[in-house]
Design an enzyme around this catalytic site. Structure first.
Site, PDB file in Angstrom:
ATOM      1  N   CYS A   3     -26.031 -16.500  -9.161  1.00 32.43           N
ATOM      2  CA  CYS A   3     -25.490 -15.140  -9.102  1.00 32.43           C
ATOM      3  C   CYS A   3     -25.471 -14.635  -7.659  1.00 32.43           C
ATOM      4  O   CYS A   3     -24.666 -15.102  -6.868  1.00 32.43           O
ATOM      5  CB  CYS A   3     -26.279 -14.243 -10.057  1.00 32.43           C
ATOM      6  N   HIS A  51     -26.897 -17.115 -15.394  1.00 31.91           N
ATOM      7  CA  HIS A  51     -28.311 -17.173 -15.046  1.00 31.91           C
ATOM      8  C   HIS A  51     -29.063 -18.183 -15.908  1.00 31.91           C
ATOM      9  O   HIS A  51     -29.631 -17.813 -16.948  1.00 31.91           O
ATOM     10  CB  HIS A  51     -28.946 -15.791 -15.255  1.00 31.91           C
ATOM     11  N   GLU A  87     -31.918 -19.370 -15.502  1.00 34.79           N
ATOM     12  CA  GLU A  87     -33.353 -19.045 -15.592  1.00 34.79           C
ATOM     13  C   GLU A  87     -33.629 -18.087 -16.745  1.00 34.79           C
ATOM     14  O   GLU A  87     -34.784 -17.902 -17.148  1.00 34.79           O
ATOM     15  CB  GLU A  87     -33.872 -18.480 -14.259  1.00 34.79           C
TER      16      GLU A  87
END
Lengths: 71, 732, 218
Positions: free
Chosen positions: C84, C189, C191
């Site tokens: 990002c 994302h 994560e």
């Protein structure tokens, strides 16, 4: 020396901000508005105006997507 | 901007928002006239917004004690014990008047302010929720405010890395001239790191942390929040604060770092009335005095007068108290986080707040006089005529299927997806239940540990129902919030509230306020939930009248196992669906009644014992994995709750409801917080106390019978189209 | 396997990246002002709003002292993942082609999307198969990928599944790599997709990939 850097999105890149402004103006009674592009302005005082283009290309703009004009 | 130039201080006082009587009191207690700086300070500290003049006596009725309370009302935020040496701090605050003038910045700085209140007690903010009220979206102005407020909340919360995990928004005509923006923040702290704001230690240094001070919000607290909005509001525009989430993110990390290293004696957020309230409240709580030199305050604008510096509401600033031998260490930490830190004064052993300008005293006030503003008794009187016009009629069709489609597509009930897609609900990796997945947001406390203890958080309030019957409606708000927690399997630990009302000097508003606080107290006592803090916003009124009385309730609850958190969707075709709770619905104050243009009518009193039993039954069932879905029956009644669960799961349902009144009452009648729909294996559901199986999940539509007669038979696609579009089309 | 997660003023998802990387190896923060990479095996430039997105997203972060070392690390073949805001920083730094522009909608959008693995032969997609669909959330205002010139096909690593492009990116591009394949930037994302408790676990594959040796040396 006072300088003004005008930063514009490169022609050919979709500019939804410009489009949004262009759409909003007639609704407020302003007719006959075309080709709106929305950019940025950086105002600065410089001792070495010759280095302005370098400043623009290194930090102030992203040459891939923006054009600049120094005044 | 200059202070109004009028012939005498008394007239000037009135111009600044004080009453003649209040000025006389100041004169009497000081034994002299206050000078200009002092008068400006009084005008803020004795304003309704800062002083709670009309509400403080009333708020004493709220229960505030409980075995899990770690910080009660009076601190920057309240906090409850969540086990493992941890505490959860939380509070809700309003930012109504600035948002009506500039919705983006008003809402953004509302979020910024409540974040600071939470990290001011030493808790890391882990969630934000917001409760919003606007006029009907047929009004362009209300759409503009809605759009701006949502964008502002998203901008601030997303940028600072705190997830916005929940909220609510309602559209009602009485909020047209006075929108409501209530922001709630939840933070996590170790109990030993919680810090109070009481200044202590004469000789200690007062340090100003954060942004430079400008003219933001000057006059904000007194000018905007203590007066009704009238014609001249455009002129008040320069008063609105501008927020910078990046600056706040650095300030937040810096403050938590300072607290981690034990470098602060006290910490206070600078909010309404800026340095004046920050310094005086710290001094008052500590029973000490404070000297403050405005010449040392870093300024954003040249030529600011001492009074401007003292009442500026520039954002992203905190006030800390530091022992002299720790000052260098504090400045070093601030340097690392690129946070400006300036020693601007010190704690004294007097009881006075002295403002100096480069050493010369420009204001000298006894702290108790500044902080102890007059408190007024309300003079309530029940209204003798309806206070609000009946809502505009928008539904003529008598067919229940058509009514359901209209309800699902109505702005109050339609999908809020277009709103919460503008928020980041997942940063910090704690979010186990995102918006619209369950009735409350669920956050696991320790994301590194995987499944484990979690908290559930919700915010609720229905002004129209409170307008119908303030005492019952306010109690209902508490029950509904607790029900949202129960549906995720959580037990409430504490409550925060924001009381948004009209002009309390008017007897009918005073009556609403008194009744509502009574209702909140009733429900909190019935559920054993303490109030740990809150906020009051009065004078939300225009020449057209007051807003609906709007007590907004925020609650935090705990659950032992995050993975067991309830969800509201229908999960599996073939699952049984059961109704839990002694549900006695009524159309009074309902969404259907609103669409039909019915005048407001009293809502029935809630049944606390039955509600407690229902909440316990559902909470227990969810915790022990006996249900696959749980959803409280709220606005729109049973039919809407069924539709919501069906649409969320993409699975239809076939149910036969017992008659709970006439057909429409059964389908669409409301009694907030009293009943739930649960789904799962029939054998498991049958074991839930008070559960009545009403049907089954399956098919591609919603088929609802009442007493055996099929009255609603609509496809999910049709229902989904209405539900998906209702709010989406309001965003340009 | 030691991951270094860069932390700028204004980073938001650095802790989340650390938690994700911790599941696969060891992870530590790399402070923006410190040019020392402390011997990490892989660098993650996380999501957030570094330097408040001032001037231009990623424009200021790309000049942080740590970034000179990250550039050298990348040029030596070290694996670098930009998520990002991290993707934006790597584009500004010239490590990746193209640039990120404001979403066509002009609004922030947070949504769970499906991305398709187009090139499984990069440092961060080796644990995936071509055509794999990964469910990962996006959350950004400035995620519209744009490249003025043509891109080498192999550098298009991830695409939004049909109909799922949240921001108007050209060719539905969600992630690109450098020519050597050791640097990957993506707007979604991963994560935030490492634990079924909080969503999907599809994103874990990107972190697991770094430990896998390439079949043919780069």
């Amino acid at each position: 020396m006072k300088a003004l850097v005008l930063i514009r999105p490169k022609a050919g890149i979709l500019d939804p901000q410009g489009q949004a402004v262009e759409r909003a103006l007639p609704a407020l009674g302003f007719e006959g508005v075309r080709d709106v592009r929305v950019g940025r302005l950086v105002e600065l005082e410089v001792d070495e105006p010759d280095r302005l283009p370098e400043m623009c290309e290194t930090l102030l703009t992203n040459p891939l997507i923006e054009d600049y004009e120094i005044r | 901007m200059s202070l109004p130039s009028l012939p005498d201080q008394a007239a000037r006082a009135v111009e600044l928002g004080l009453t003649a009587g209040e000025y006389a009191r100041i004169f009497e207690r000081l034994g002299r006239e206050p000078n200009d700086v002092e008068l400006a300070m009084f005008s803020l500290m004795w304003s309704e917004h800062c002083g709670y003049k009309h509400s403080r006596k009333l708020l004493r009725a709220l229960p505030t004690e409980g075995s899990r309370v770690v910080l009660g009302p009076g601190e920057n935020a309240g906090a409850v014990d969540v086990g493992g040496g941890r505490a959860v701090a939380f509070k809700v605050e309003s930012h109504n008047h600035p948002s009506a003038v500039e919705p983006f910045q008003g809402a953004a700085t509302g979020v910024g302010g409540i974040l600071r209140d939470v990290f001011a007690v030493g808790a890391r903010p882990i969630a934000v929720l917001d409760s919003l009220r606007f006029g009907e979206p047929t009004s362009e102005r209300s759409r503009y405010l809605f759009d701006g407020a949502v964008a502002g909340i998203g901008h601030y919360g997303n940028s600072i890395g705190v997830p916005t995990v929940g909220g609510e928004v309602y559209f009602e005509a009485p909020y047209e001239a006075n929108c409501l923006i209530n922001a709630m923040c939840v933070g996590l702290a170790t109990q030993e790191r919680l810090i109070r704001s009481a200044a202590a230690g004469p000789g200690n240094v007062l340090v100003l942390l954060g942004a430079s001070t400008g003219r933001d919000g000057i006059g904000g607290a007194s000018v905007l929040a203590s007066a009704e909005l009238g014609e001249a509001d455009q002129a008040k525009r320069p008063s609105v604060q501008i927020g910078d989430p990046f600056a706040e993110s650095e300030l937040l990390e810096c403050c938590l770092d300072l607290l981690e290293r034990d470098l602060l004696v006290a910490l206070q957020d600078l909010g309404a009335a800026g340095l004046t309230s920050g310094a005086s409240e710290m001094a008052e709580k500590g029973g000490v005095g404070v000297d403050l030199d405005v010449a040392r305050v870093p300024l954003r604008e040249p030529g600011m007068a001492p009074w401007e510096i003292m009442i500026s509401e520039s954002q992203e600033r905190m006030l800390g108290v530091v022992a002299p031998d720790q000052l260098d260490a504090v400045l070093a930490v601030c340097e690392r986080w690129q946070v400006r830190a300036t020693a601007i004064g010190g704690v004294t052993d007097s009881d006075r707040l002295r403002v100096l300008d480069d050493g010369a005293v420009v204001a000298d006030l006894p702290v108790p006089t500044l902080v102890d503003c007059p408190l007024y008794d309300l003079e309530p009187a029940a209204p003798t005529a309806p206070l609000y016009p009946a809502p505009a009629r928008t539904l003529d069709d008598d067919d229940p299927g058509a009514a359901l489609v209209a309800l699902l597509g109505s702005p109050n009930l339609a999908s809020r997806c277009p709103v919460f897609e503008q928020y980041d609900p997942i940063v910090q990796s704690r979010t186990v239940r995102r918006p619209a997945q369950a009735d409350a947001a669920v956050l696991v406390l320790d994301p590194a540990a995987g499944d484990g203890p979690a908290i559930a958080v919700a915010i609720d309030g229905n002004g129209r129902r409170v307008a119908c019957a303030p005492r019952e409606g306010a109690a209902e708000a508490v029950y509904e919030c607790a029900a949202n927690l129960a549906a995720t399997g959580a037990e409430p630990l504490g409550l925060t509230n924001c009381l948004n009302f009209g002009n309390p000097e008017k007897p009918h508003v005073a009556w609403q306020l008194e009744q509502a606080v009574g209702g909140l107290a009733d429900a909190c006592r019935a559920l054993g939930v303490p109030v740990v803090g809150g906020n009051v916003s009065l004078y939300n009124e225009s020449p057209d009248g007051p807003i609906y009385p709007s007590p907004i309730v925020g609650m935090v609850g705990e659950l032992a196992q995050a993975s067991r958190a309830g969800r509201l969707d229908f999960h599996r075709a073939g699952d049984a669906i059961a109704l839990v709770g002694a549900f006695r619905p009524s159309l009074a104050g309902s969404e259907l009644a609103k669409l039909r243009g019915a005048p407001l009518a009293p809502i029935p009193a809630p049944d606390p014992a039955a509600i407690r039993a229902a909440h316990a039954a559902v909470r227990d069932a969810v915790r022990h994995g006996r249900v696959r879905g749980a959803h409280d029956v709220a606005e729109g009644g049973l039919a809407v709750a069924l539709a919501e669960s069906a649409l969320a799961g993409g699975l239809g349902a076939d149910v036969d409801l017992p008659a709970l009144g006439d057909r429409d009452t059964t389908l669409f009648g409301e009694a907030l917080g009293a009943a739930f729909l649960v789904s799962g294996d029939e054998a498991e559901l049958a074991q839930i106390p008070g559960a009545m199986v009403i049907g089954r999940v399956g098919g591609e539509g919603l088929r609802i019978a009442v007493g055996g007669d099929l009255v609603v038979d609509r496809g999910l696609e049709e229902l989904g189209a209405a539900h998906g579009d209702g709010v989406a089309r309001l965003f340009s | 396997m030691r991951f270094g997660v860069v932390r700028f003023p204004g980073s938001c998802d650095e802790r989340d990246a650390l938690l994700a990387a911790d599941r696969v190896g060891e992870a530590d923060f790399l402070w923006h002002a410190d040019p020392d990479l402390h011997g990490v095996d892989a660098v993650i430039v996380p999501g957030g709003f570094s330097y408040g997105d001032y001037l231009r997203v990623g424009a200021i972060a790309r000049f942080a002292p740590v970034m000179a070392s990250v550039l050298a690390f990348a040029r030596d073949g070290g694996p670098v993942l930009g998520i990002c805001n991290g993707f934006q920083v790597l584009c500004e730094a010239g490590l990746l082609p193209g640039a990120l522009l404001p979403n066509t909608s002009l609004r922030f959008v947070c949504r769970q999307v499906e991305v398709e693995v187009v090139n499984p032969d990069t440092a961060f997609t080796r644990a995936c198969a071509r055509g794999d669909r990964l469910s990962i959330p996006v959350k950004h205002t400035t995620g519209r990928f744009y490249s003025p010139g043509p891109l080498d096909e192999r550098q298009v690593v991830l695409r939004y599944a049909p109909g799922q492009n949240p921001n108007g990116s050209q060719d539905d591009i969600a992630g690109v790599s450098n020519a050597a394949g050791n640097v990957l930037g993506l707007m979604p994302h991963p994560e935030h997709a490492v634990d079924p408790l909080t969503g999907s676990a599809d994103g874990l594959k990107l972190f697991e990939s770094v430990a896998i040796e390439p079949a043919v040396p780069a």
